[in-house]
Design a protein around this motif. Structure first.
Motif, short mmCIF file in Angstrom:
data_model
loop_
_atom_site.label_atom_id
_atom_site.label_comp_id
_atom_site.label_asym_id
_atom_site.label_seq_id
_atom_site.Cartn_x
_atom_site.Cartn_y
_atom_site.Cartn_z
N TYR A 1 -20.36 -26.38 -16.50
CA TYR A 1 -19.98 -26.73 -15.14
C TYR A 1 -19.36 -28.12 -15.09
N VAL A 2 -19.98 -29.07 -15.74
CA VAL A 2 -19.50 -30.45 -15.72
C VAL A 2 -18.16 -30.59 -16.44
N SER A 3 -17.99 -29.88 -17.57
CA SER A 3 -16.78 -30.04 -18.36
C SER A 3 -15.66 -29.10 -17.94
N GLY A 4 -15.97 -28.12 -17.07
CA GLY A 4 -14.96 -27.15 -16.67
C GLY A 4 -14.76 -26.06 -17.70
N MET A 5 -15.68 -25.96 -18.67
CA MET A 5 -15.58 -24.97 -19.73
C MET A 5 -16.10 -23.62 -19.23
N SER A 6 -15.55 -22.55 -19.73
CA SER A 6 -16.00 -21.21 -19.39
C SER A 6 -17.31 -20.91 -20.09
N MET A 7 -18.28 -20.29 -19.37
CA MET A 7 -19.52 -19.89 -20.02
C MET A 7 -19.30 -18.70 -20.94
N THR A 8 -18.32 -17.87 -20.62
CA THR A 8 -18.07 -16.69 -21.43
C THR A 8 -17.46 -17.06 -22.77
N ASN A 9 -16.52 -17.98 -22.74
CA ASN A 9 -15.82 -18.36 -23.97
C ASN A 9 -15.58 -19.86 -23.93
N PRO A 10 -16.37 -20.66 -24.65
CA PRO A 10 -16.24 -22.10 -24.59
C PRO A 10 -14.88 -22.63 -25.03
N ASN A 11 -14.09 -21.80 -25.69
CA ASN A 11 -12.77 -22.25 -26.13
C ASN A 11 -11.73 -22.15 -25.03
N VAL A 12 -12.09 -21.53 -23.92
CA VAL A 12 -11.14 -21.34 -22.83
C VAL A 12 -11.64 -22.14 -21.64
N ALA A 13 -11.21 -23.38 -21.56
CA ALA A 13 -11.68 -24.27 -20.50
C ALA A 13 -11.14 -23.84 -19.14
N GLY A 14 -12.02 -23.81 -18.16
CA GLY A 14 -11.63 -23.57 -16.79
C GLY A 14 -11.36 -22.13 -16.41
N GLN A 15 -11.56 -21.17 -17.29
CA GLN A 15 -11.31 -19.77 -16.95
C GLN A 15 -12.61 -19.03 -16.79
N SER A 16 -12.68 -18.21 -15.73
CA SER A 16 -13.85 -17.36 -15.54
C SER A 16 -13.72 -16.12 -16.42
N ALA A 17 -14.80 -15.38 -16.55
CA ALA A 17 -14.77 -14.14 -17.33
C ALA A 17 -13.75 -13.18 -16.73
N ASP A 18 -13.69 -13.09 -15.40
CA ASP A 18 -12.74 -12.19 -14.76
C ASP A 18 -11.30 -12.58 -15.04
N GLU A 19 -11.02 -13.88 -15.12
CA GLU A 19 -9.66 -14.33 -15.44
C GLU A 19 -9.30 -14.00 -16.88
N ILE A 20 -10.24 -14.20 -17.79
CA ILE A 20 -9.99 -13.90 -19.20
C ILE A 20 -9.73 -12.41 -19.38
N ILE A 21 -10.59 -11.58 -18.77
CA ILE A 21 -10.42 -10.13 -18.88
C ILE A 21 -9.09 -9.71 -18.27
N GLY A 22 -8.78 -10.22 -17.09
CA GLY A 22 -7.51 -9.87 -16.44
C GLY A 22 -6.32 -10.23 -17.29
N GLU A 23 -6.36 -11.40 -17.91
CA GLU A 23 -5.26 -11.84 -18.77
C GLU A 23 -5.13 -10.94 -19.99
N ARG A 24 -6.26 -10.59 -20.59
CA ARG A 24 -6.23 -9.71 -21.76
C ARG A 24 -5.70 -8.32 -21.41
N VAL A 25 -6.17 -7.78 -20.29
CA VAL A 25 -5.71 -6.44 -19.87
C VAL A 25 -4.21 -6.48 -19.58
N HIS A 26 -3.76 -7.54 -18.92
CA HIS A 26 -2.35 -7.69 -18.61
C HIS A 26 -1.52 -7.73 -19.90
N GLN A 27 -1.99 -8.47 -20.91
CA GLN A 27 -1.29 -8.54 -22.19
C GLN A 27 -1.23 -7.17 -22.86
#
Length: 118
Positions: free
Chosen positions: A21-47
């Motif tokens: 929360y403090v760093s803006g890091m995603s809990m789902t994937n610490p390598n993807v700062a600032g993205q929620s799980a839904d954003e990551i999934i949406g991006e992957r599905v779109h790709q």
């Protein structure tokens, strides 16, 4: 002893969650700062859709949606159900871990790529 271990696990999770929360890091994937799980999934599905040249209009019925229902999911504005994730993984032949951004292997679900030594 088990109670102490589970308490330690909860404290570790709470601390990790606070750090994210403090760093803006995603809990789902610490390598993807600032993205929620839904954003990551949406991006992957779109790709995956883009690579397979599948339109939103053509893919939405696979999930039991309309194009206007799929669009906010691809943008991370609406959550994904377990059934939708399973349908996406099955349709494109990828793992659920890939959709969550945990695994970067694009290939048949559950099959690890091999390197030939021949």
């Amino acid at each position: 002893m088990a109670n102490r271990d589970s308490q330690r696990t909860w404290n570790d999770y709470r601390d990790y969650r606070a750090m994210c929360y403090v760093s803006g890091m995603s809990m789902t994937n610490p390598n993807v700062a600032g993205q929620s799980a839904d954003e990551i999934i949406g991006e992957r599905v779109h790709q995956l859709m883009w690579r397979a040249k599948v339109s939103q209009t053509a893919f939405a019925p696979v999930l039991g949606l309309t194009q206007s229902g799929l669009s906010p999911k691809l943008r991370g504005k609406r959550g994904w159900s377990a059934d939708e994730l399973r349908a996406v993984a099955s349709y494109f032949g990828v793992s659920i871990d890939y959709l969550f951004g945990i695994d970067n292997v694009v290939g048949p679900a559950g099959i690890e790529p091999t390197t030939s030594t021949v």
